[in-house]
Design a protein around this motif. Structure first.
Motif, PDB file in Angstrom:
ATOM      1  N   SER A   8       0.867  -1.183   0.000  1.00 54.98           N
ATOM      2  CA  SER A   8       0.000   0.000   0.000  1.00 54.98           C
ATOM      3  C   SER A   8       0.901   1.228   0.000  1.00 54.98           C
ATOM      4  O   SER A   8       1.937   1.248   0.660  1.00 54.98           O
ATOM      5  CB  SER A   8      -0.917   0.014   1.223  1.00 54.98           C
ATOM      6  N   PHE A   9       0.483   2.231  -0.752  1.00 53.07           N
ATOM      7  CA  PHE A   9       1.264   3.468  -0.795  1.00 53.07           C
ATOM      8  C   PHE A   9       0.347   4.640  -1.038  1.00 53.07           C
ATOM      9  O   PHE A   9      -0.574   4.575  -1.859  1.00 53.07           O
ATOM     10  CB  PHE A   9       2.327   3.411  -1.900  1.00 53.07           C
ATOM     11  N   SER A  10       0.607   5.733  -0.350  1.00 56.07           N
ATOM     12  CA  SER A  10      -0.125   6.985  -0.589  1.00 56.07           C
ATOM     13  C   SER A  10       0.890   8.108  -0.663  1.00 56.07           C
ATOM     14  O   SER A  10       1.799   8.203   0.177  1.00 56.07           O
ATOM     15  CB  SER A  10      -1.142   7.254   0.516  1.00 56.07           C
ATOM     16  N   TYR A  11       0.759   8.954  -1.697  1.00 53.73           N
ATOM     17  CA  TYR A  11       1.653  10.090  -1.873  1.00 53.73           C
ATOM     18  C   TYR A  11       1.348  11.151  -0.825  1.00 53.73           C
ATOM     19  O   TYR A  11       0.187  11.373  -0.462  1.00 53.73           O
ATOM     20  CB  TYR A  11       1.473  10.697  -3.262  1.00 53.73           C
ATOM     21  N   SER A  12       2.386  11.815  -0.380  1.00 53.57           N
ATOM     22  CA  SER A  12       2.202  12.896   0.594  1.00 53.57           C
ATOM     23  C   SER A  12       1.347  14.000  -0.015  1.00 53.57           C
ATOM     24  O   SER A  12       1.659  14.515  -1.092  1.00 53.57           O
ATOM     25  CB  SER A  12       3.563  13.467   1.011  1.00 53.57           C
ATOM     26  N   GLY A  13       0.260  14.329   0.655  1.00 56.22           N
ATOM     27  CA  GLY A  13      -0.594  15.423   0.213  1.00 56.22           C
ATOM     28  C   GLY A  13      -1.501  15.104  -0.947  1.00 56.22           C
ATOM     29  O   GLY A  13      -2.129  16.003  -1.509  1.00 56.22           O
ATOM     30  N   GLN A  14      -1.596  13.819  -1.369  1.00 59.66           N
ATOM     31  CA  GLN A  14      -2.447  13.449  -2.492  1.00 59.66           C
ATOM     32  C   GLN A  14      -3.425  12.359  -2.067  1.00 59.66           C
ATOM     33  O   GLN A  14      -3.154  11.585  -1.138  1.00 59.66           O
ATOM     34  CB  GLN A  14      -1.618  12.945  -3.668  1.00 59.66           C
ATOM     35  N   THR A  15      -4.543  12.303  -2.781  1.00 66.11           N
ATOM     36  CA  THR A  15      -5.563  11.300  -2.476  1.00 66.11           C
ATOM     37  C   THR A  15      -5.708  10.252  -3.578  1.00 66.11           C
ATOM     38  O   THR A  15      -6.387   9.253  -3.381  1.00 66.11           O
ATOM     39  CB  THR A  15      -6.941  11.981  -2.269  1.00 66.11           C
ATOM     40  N   CYS A  40      -5.006   5.441 -11.719  1.00 65.41           N
ATOM     41  CA  CYS A  40      -5.380   4.211 -11.006  1.00 65.41           C
ATOM     42  C   CYS A  40      -4.203   3.605 -10.249  1.00 65.41           C
ATOM     43  O   CYS A  40      -4.392   2.676  -9.456  1.00 65.41           O
ATOM     44  CB  CYS A  40      -5.970   3.186 -11.968  1.00 65.41           C
ATOM     45  N   GLY A  41      -2.981   4.076 -10.521  1.00 63.09           N
ATOM     46  CA  GLY A  41      -1.825   3.558  -9.799  1.00 63.09           C
ATOM     47  C   GLY A  41      -0.802   2.841 -10.652  1.00 63.09           C
ATOM     48  O   GLY A  41       0.175   2.292 -10.134  1.00 63.09           O
ATOM     49  N   LYS A  42      -0.965   2.841 -11.982  1.00 61.55           N
ATOM     50  CA  LYS A  42      -0.030   2.122 -12.871  1.00 61.55           C
ATOM     51  C   LYS A  42       1.391   2.661 -12.727  1.00 61.55           C
ATOM     52  O   LYS A  42       2.346   1.897 -12.548  1.00 61.55           O
ATOM     53  CB  LYS A  42      -0.485   2.242 -14.332  1.00 61.55           C
ATOM     54  N   ASN A  50      11.412   0.583  -9.589  1.00 59.48           N
ATOM     55  CA  ASN A  50      12.706   1.199  -9.935  1.00 59.48           C
ATOM     56  C   ASN A  50      13.296   2.036  -8.800  1.00 59.48           C
ATOM     57  O   ASN A  50      14.321   2.694  -8.973  1.00 59.48           O
ATOM     58  CB  ASN A  50      12.609   2.033 -11.218  1.00 59.48           C
ATOM     59  N   GLY A  51      12.655   2.003  -7.632  1.00 54.49           N
ATOM     60  CA  GLY A  51      13.224   2.660  -6.457  1.00 54.49           C
ATOM     61  C   GLY A  51      12.913   4.133  -6.316  1.00 54.49           C
ATOM     62  O   GLY A  51      13.352   4.777  -5.352  1.00 54.49           O
ATOM     63  N   LEU A  52      12.167   4.719  -7.273  1.00 53.73           N
ATOM     64  CA  LEU A  52      11.830   6.139  -7.155  1.00 53.73           C
ATOM     65  C   LEU A  52      10.921   6.390  -5.963  1.00 53.73           C
ATOM     66  O   LEU A  52      10.904   7.488  -5.399  1.00 53.73           O
ATOM     67  CB  LEU A  52      11.175   6.634  -8.443  1.00 53.73           C
ATOM     68  N   ILE A  53      10.149   5.383  -5.589  1.00 53.47           N
ATOM     69  CA  ILE A  53       9.395   5.410  -4.329  1.00 53.47           C
ATOM     70  C   ILE A  53      10.111   4.458  -3.366  1.00 53.47           C
ATOM     71  O   ILE A  53      10.340   3.299  -3.696  1.00 53.47           O
ATOM     72  CB  ILE A  53       7.939   4.942  -4.523  1.00 53.47           C
ATOM     73  N   PRO A  54      10.512   4.931  -2.195  1.00 48.61           N
ATOM     74  CA  PRO A  54      10.237   6.250  -1.608  1.00 48.61           C
ATOM     75  C   PRO A  54      11.403   7.235  -1.746  1.00 48.61           C
ATOM     76  O   PRO A  54      11.372   8.292  -1.122  1.00 48.61           O
ATOM     77  CB  PRO A  54      10.027   5.904  -0.138  1.00 48.61           C
ATOM     78  N   ASN A  55      12.433   6.903  -2.543  1.00 50.93           N
ATOM     79  CA  ASN A  55      13.643   7.729  -2.578  1.00 50.93           C
ATOM     80  C   ASN A  55      13.403   9.125  -3.157  1.00 50.93           C
ATOM     81  O   ASN A  55      14.050  10.088  -2.743  1.00 50.93           O
ATOM     82  CB  ASN A  55      14.733   7.020  -3.379  1.00 50.93           C
ATOM     83  N   PHE A  56      12.490   9.230  -4.153  1.00 53.08           N
ATOM     84  CA  PHE A  56      12.252  10.527  -4.792  1.00 53.08           C
ATOM     85  C   PHE A  56      10.805  10.995  -4.646  1.00 53.08           C
ATOM     86  O   PHE A  56      10.529  12.178  -4.783  1.00 53.08           O
ATOM     87  CB  PHE A  56      12.630  10.464  -6.279  1.00 53.08           C
ATOM     88  N   TYR A  57       9.891  10.065  -4.420  1.00 56.21           N
ATOM     89  CA  TYR A  57       8.480  10.419  -4.231  1.00 56.21           C
ATOM     90  C   TYR A  57       8.094  10.034  -2.804  1.00 56.21           C
ATOM     91  O   TYR A  57       7.863   8.861  -2.508  1.00 56.21           O
ATOM     92  CB  TYR A  57       7.593   9.699  -5.240  1.00 56.21           C
ATOM     93  N   PRO A  58       8.035  11.007  -1.901  1.00 56.81           N
ATOM     94  CA  PRO A  58       7.726  10.696  -0.502  1.00 56.81           C
ATOM     95  C   PRO A  58       6.271  10.288  -0.317  1.00 56.81           C
ATOM     96  O   PRO A  58       5.392  10.676  -1.084  1.00 56.81           O
ATOM     97  CB  PRO A  58       8.036  12.014   0.220  1.00 56.81           C
ATOM     98  N   GLY A  59       6.059   9.504   0.714  1.00 60.81           N
ATOM     99  CA  GLY A  59       4.711   9.065   1.037  1.00 60.81           C
ATOM    100  C   GLY A  59       4.757   7.980   2.085  1.00 60.81           C
ATOM    101  O   GLY A  59       5.805   7.690   2.672  1.00 60.81           O
TER     102      GLY A  59
END
Length: 486
Positions: A8-15, A40-42, A50-59
């Motif tokens: 499960s993942f949710s972006y900071s400040g996004q719904t 939808c989350g694709k 590829n590691g961009l979450i959570p290294n570059f996209y916080p949440g």
């Protein structure tokens, strides 16, 4: 092997755009197609791998993402980059050089390979992908589709084990999409693991091993190609999915045109640094027409659209509006352009503010109505740059209606859009036409042309090769233009 365990993942400040309790296992050598509506989350799935979450996209992240049994969170980014190659929806975001050869070599150069080996790998990559004609070119002079090919080549040169492709066909013409399909078949034959997030499904039906359908951040279905093809067209459209066989799409009857010629182009030629891009273009257009502009990547379609609205000044010939000559300043006041890379024209702090940005005394009721029709009302307080590519495209389309201009040009308006969004943009364009606007649509999207355009211009080899109505009588001609077998 790739594996997501109850992620499960949710972006900071996004719904939206997040994931809820996703479990997915992709064995080595499998090609998986991720599909579903925009947001939808694709893309989030690819960013986890590829590691961009959570290294570059916080949440907030829960669950595990594994590469060959090892948590990706424990693998250094440089090691992930060597094993997982990513081709993003907007290739411009992953370029580091100004010429194509250096860009193709960038990844392998970071492996400290000797110059002779670098040169050999660049030449081999260009040959195997059939892009020798793009070598030694300035990246800023490439079309969107050509940039996508270079982005793929830069990943291919690194020879990763896993390929992640996010909307790779969004800016490609039909010939380039067929080439992309060949690329996917090539890397699949090499035993690579492939995960593709796509809205255009038809070119992947013969290469995908599995189709995974996401809905609101959850896996709502997993199909073999045979099972997926058994779904009816109406079922797929209810799922927000595009056509899986373009031969099933046919032209619809042109809308009734309003009387009187309004726009006329007389012997227009376009140049770039004294080099001819297009020459001897003459045409007439009525109010209410929706005119598709088709041709291969680099044929001059975008240059033509920029000249129409006064942004490209290197041209000769005459632009007339109601028999009155229009210089580039008059065309700027009269027209509105929705760019291919919509990020260039998003300026405000919220979607609602963007829809009225630069417009004197905007109609607030029209603004609200337009956002509602395009499914943007729930995002009205969101910053435009936090939206998905398809959602950004809809924001720019909304501005075109609210601005009240008479000549409207859309450059690849369905790039990265799901079926619902394509239908919404198509409905918007038909609404504009019914209001008496003249609309030009630069597009490679056969499905969209069949549903929306009244007429098609075909550019090739520096000239306008054809100009015909989109009608059942011209179906064969239209299919030949898009290389669709009857």
């Amino acid at each position: 092997m790739l594996e997501l365990r109850n992620v499960s993942f949710s972006y900071s400040g996004q719904t939206d755009g997040g994931l809820r309790s996703i479990s997915l296992r992709i064995p080595n050598g499998e090609c998986v197609l991720l599909c579903g509506r925009s947001g939808c989350g694709k893309t989030t799935v690819t960013r986890l791998i590829n590691g961009l979450i959570p290294n570059f996209y916080p949440g907030t992240l829960e669950g595990e993402v594994l590469l060959d049994g090892k948590p990706i969170a424990e693998i250094p980014m440089y090691q992930i980059a060597g094993r997982v190659g990513s081709v993003f929806q907007n290739p411009r975001t992953q370029f580091f050089n100004v010429d194509t050869d250096s860009e193709i070599a960038f990844g392998i150069e970071n492996k400290a390979l000797p110059p002779i080996e670098l040169s050999r790998r660049v030449k081999l990559t260009s040959k195997e992908l059939g892009i020798e004609g793009l070598q030694n070119r300035n990246i800023f002079q490439l079309s969107g589709g050509e940039k996508q090919k270079i982005a793929f080549a830069s990943v291919y040169a690194m020879n990763p084990d896993v390929y992640l492709l996010d909307e790779p066909s969004s800016n490609l013409d039909m010939a380039s999409i067929r080439a992309l399909g060949d690329y996917v078949r090539l890397i699949k034959s090499q035993g690579k693991t492939i995960l593709i997030a796509e809205h255009r499904l038809y070119y992947l039906m013969e290469v995908a091993d599995r189709i995974v359908y996401l809905e609101q951040g959850e896996i709502a279905g997993s199909y073999t190609p045979r099972e997926f093809c058994k779904l009816s067209g109406s079922e797929r459209r209810k799922m927000g999915l595009r056509a899986i066989d373009l031969r099933e799409e046919s032209p619809e009857c042109p809308a009734a045109l309003q009387s009187g010629l309004t726009l006329e182009l007389k012997d227009i030629s376009l140049f770039h640094k004294k080099r001819i891009i297009l020459e001897h273009i003459s045409l007439k257009a009525r109010q209410g027409e929706v005119i598709g502009v088709a041709g291969y990547n680099g044929a001059g379609k975008t240059t033509f659209s920029r000249a129409l609205c006064g942004l490209h000044k290197e041209c000769s010939g005459s632009f007339l509006w109601n028999d009155e000559p229009m210089n580039h300043k008059k065309r700027l006041r009269l027209s509105y352009l929705v760019m291919q890379d919509v990020n260039y024209q998003l300026f405000a702090e919220s979607v609602e503010a963007e829809c009225t940005f630069g417009i004197k005394n905007p109609d607030r009721e029209l603004t609200k109505q337009t956002m509602e029709e395009l499914g943007l009302l729930s995002f009205r307080k969101r910053h435009p740059n936090t939206l998905s590519g398809g959602q950004k495209q809809r924001v720019a389309a909304a501005v075109s209606l609210i601005s009240g201009k008479e000549l409207l040009i859309f450059d690849e308006p369905t790039s990265g859009l799901d079926y619902d969004s394509m239908a919404q943009v198509g409905g918007l364009i038909l609404t504009l036409a019914a209001l008496g606007k003249i609309v030009f649509v630069v597009t490679h999207d056969y499905e969209f042309i069949c549903r929306t355009c009244t007429r098609v211009l075909h550019f090739n080899r520096g000239k306008m090769q054809d100009d015909f109505l989109v009608s059942t009588e011209n179906e064969t001609k239209l299919r030949n233009l898009f290389s669709i077998d009857l």
